[in-house]
Write a protein that holds these residues in place. Structure first.
Motif, PDB file in Angstrom:
ATOM      1  N   UNK A  69       9.906 138.032   7.954  1.00 33.58           N
ATOM      2  CA  UNK A  69       9.983 137.389   6.645  1.00 33.58           C
ATOM      3  C   UNK A  69       9.447 138.215   5.490  1.00 33.58           C
ATOM      4  N   UNK A  70       9.103 139.502   5.729  1.00 30.23           N
ATOM      5  CA  UNK A  70       8.600 140.348   4.662  1.00 30.23           C
ATOM      6  C   UNK A  70       9.735 140.738   3.720  1.00 30.23           C
ATOM      7  N   UNK A  71       9.388 141.073   2.478  1.00 25.59           N
ATOM      8  CA  UNK A  71      10.368 141.527   1.503  1.00 25.59           C
ATOM      9  C   UNK A  71      10.528 143.042   1.585  1.00 25.59           C
ATOM     10  N   UNK A  72      11.589 143.548   0.957  1.00 24.55           N
ATOM     11  CA  UNK A  72      11.826 144.989   0.952  1.00 24.55           C
ATOM     12  C   UNK A  72      10.722 145.718   0.194  1.00 24.55           C
ATOM     13  N   UNK A  73      10.190 145.105  -0.866  1.00 23.91           N
ATOM     14  CA  UNK A  73       9.128 145.740  -1.646  1.00 23.91           C
ATOM     15  C   UNK A  73       7.857 145.915  -0.818  1.00 23.91           C
ATOM     16  N   UNK A  74       7.483 144.890  -0.038  1.00 26.93           N
ATOM     17  CA  UNK A  74       6.275 144.991   0.774  1.00 26.93           C
ATOM     18  C   UNK A  74       6.433 146.026   1.883  1.00 26.93           C
ATOM     19  N   UNK A  75       7.627 146.109   2.490  1.00 27.14           N
ATOM     20  CA  UNK A  75       7.863 147.114   3.523  1.00 27.14           C
ATOM     21  C   UNK A  75       7.843 148.515   2.918  1.00 27.14           C
ATOM     22  N   UNK A  76       8.389 148.659   1.709  1.00 25.52           N
ATOM     23  CA  UNK A  76       8.363 149.960   1.045  1.00 25.52           C
ATOM     24  C   UNK A  76       6.943 150.411   0.772  1.00 25.52           C
ATOM     25  N   UNK A  77       6.070 149.472   0.358  1.00 23.88           N
ATOM     26  CA  UNK A  77       4.675 149.821   0.150  1.00 23.88           C
ATOM     27  C   UNK A  77       3.986 150.235   1.438  1.00 23.88           C
ATOM     28  N   UNK A  78       4.339 149.599   2.544  1.00 24.39           N
ATOM     29  CA  UNK A  78       3.737 149.954   3.834  1.00 24.39           C
ATOM     30  C   UNK A  78       4.183 151.332   4.299  1.00 24.39           C
ATOM     31  N   UNK A  79       5.452 151.677   4.053  1.00 25.45           N
ATOM     32  CA  UNK A  79       5.972 152.976   4.486  1.00 25.45           C
ATOM     33  C   UNK A  79       5.684 154.083   3.482  1.00 25.45           C
ATOM     34  N   UNK A  80       5.295 153.722   2.256  1.00 27.05           N
ATOM     35  CA  UNK A  80       5.040 154.734   1.248  1.00 27.05           C
ATOM     36  C   UNK A  80       6.294 155.310   0.632  1.00 27.05           C
ATOM     37  N   UNK A  81       7.376 154.527   0.589  1.00 28.61           N
ATOM     38  CA  UNK A  81       8.629 154.956  -0.021  1.00 28.61           C
ATOM     39  C   UNK A  81       9.013 153.946  -1.082  1.00 28.61           C
ATOM     40  N   UNK A  82      10.146 154.182  -1.745  1.00 26.58           N
ATOM     41  CA  UNK A  82      10.581 153.271  -2.791  1.00 26.58           C
ATOM     42  C   UNK A  82      11.339 152.090  -2.194  1.00 26.58           C
ATOM     43  N   UNK A  83      11.423 151.018  -2.981  1.00 26.77           N
ATOM     44  CA  UNK A  83      12.164 149.838  -2.548  1.00 26.77           C
ATOM     45  C   UNK A  83      13.652 150.127  -2.354  1.00 26.77           C
ATOM     46  N   UNK A  84      14.324 150.888  -3.270  1.00 26.54           N
ATOM     47  CA  UNK A  84      15.731 151.217  -3.005  1.00 26.54           C
ATOM     48  C   UNK A  84      15.943 151.979  -1.705  1.00 26.54           C
ATOM     49  N   UNK A  85      14.953 152.803  -1.306  1.00 21.93           N
ATOM     50  CA  UNK A  85      15.098 153.533  -0.045  1.00 21.93           C
ATOM     51  C   UNK A  85      15.141 152.574   1.136  1.00 21.93           C
ATOM     52  N   UNK A  86      14.258 151.574   1.126  1.00 20.76           N
ATOM     53  CA  UNK A  86      14.241 150.585   2.216  1.00 20.76           C
ATOM     54  C   UNK A  86      15.503 149.738   2.173  1.00 20.76           C
ATOM     55  N   UNK A  87      15.928 149.329   0.964  1.00 24.50           N
ATOM     56  CA  UNK A  87      17.131 148.503   0.851  1.00 24.50           C
ATOM     57  C   UNK A  87      18.371 149.253   1.329  1.00 24.50           C
ATOM     58  N   UNK A  88      18.446 150.553   1.013  1.00 28.91           N
ATOM     59  CA  UNK A  88      19.598 151.349   1.444  1.00 28.91           C
ATOM     60  C   UNK A  88      19.631 151.490   2.960  1.00 28.91           C
TER      61      UNK A  88
END
Length: 242
Positions: A69-88
């Motif tokens: 249930x996490x959002x793309x923004x929270x996962x991006x912060x955990x991985x240290x990348x941008x939100x568009x990178x996770x969304x792509x």
């Protein structure tokens, strides 16, 4: 133009082939980012993005967090990348974010619709569900537009049975009707408007930030939600004022 004259294009090509972004190449060569951009465009090289460098382990983590249930923004912060990178990466792998959030919204809509049909007032629904009266009112408007709840002007009127006429009793003084007491209107939560506009996660994160060390914590929130620090600071002042 001075930065452009001192760039080693062979070195730039090697760094680009390793998958480094323009900013990382600029930091390595000690030049400005726009200088790297001009040279790369002149050599007709595509830009490297963080999504091109996500490892299979990162993709597995994205899939796991999306299921939780996490959002793309929270996962991006955990991985240290941008939100568009996770969304792509999620689009390429067929990963869908927000499943838990959609289920929560569906359950809330069903509960509000059921309580409305049972005759509960907006204040009673808000108190039972722990939400603001304005939120209940907005949901009822949405449900009426979707046809889940009947329109206000389409409420069926119950038939009144015929009452036999009774002869009037003479000399009976009429008593004036007592007007009903006005119902106190619940004050709307000022934070609800901020949650609807900027998102509940951003408002919740900013609500716990005080003045001490505020800039560092505001920068962390901005990085987590991929927002400018200046915008996050403005939202923070509104949250504190509310």
């Amino acid at each position: 133009m001075m930065g452009q004259a001192f760039v080693n294009r062979d070195r730039l090509c090697v760094l680009h082939a390793r998958g480094l972004s323009d900013r990382e190449i600029a930091d390595t060569l000690g030049v400005a980012v726009n200088t790297v951009w001009r040279h790369r465009r002149a050599m007709k090289l595509d830009a490297n993005t963080p999504s091109n460098r996500l490892s299979p382990e990162d993709v597995d983590l994205i899939r796991k967090r999306a299921g939780e249930g996490f959002t793309a923004a929270s996962v991006a912060g955990e991985l240290g990348v941008t939100k568009p990178a996770v969304a792509s990466a999620a689009r390429r792998e067929g990963i869908t974010f927000g499943a838990g959030r959609r289920e929560e919204i569906r359950c809330r809509a069903e509960a509000i619709a059921a309580k409305t049909r049972s005759g509960c007032t907006q204040s009673e629904i808000a108190e039972a569900m722990g939400i603001a009266v304005t939120t209940v009112r907005k949901w009822q408007v949405r449900l009426r537009k979707r046809g889940v709840l009947p329109a206000l002007d389409a409420t069926p009127v119950a038939a009144v049975p015929d009452v036999p006429r009774v002869a009037a009793v003479p000399d009976v003084p009429r008593v004036a009707a007592v007007p009903p007491k006005p119902v106190a209107k619940a004050e709307p939560d000022p934070l609800d408007r901020l949650r609807d506009r900027f998102g509940a996660e951003v408002v919740q994160a900013l609500a716990g930030i005080g003045r001490k060390g505020s800039y560092r914590r505001l920068s962390e929130v901005a990085a987590t939600h991929s927002l400018p620090v200046k915008s996050v600071e403005g939202i923070w002042h509104r949250v504190r004022a509310a």
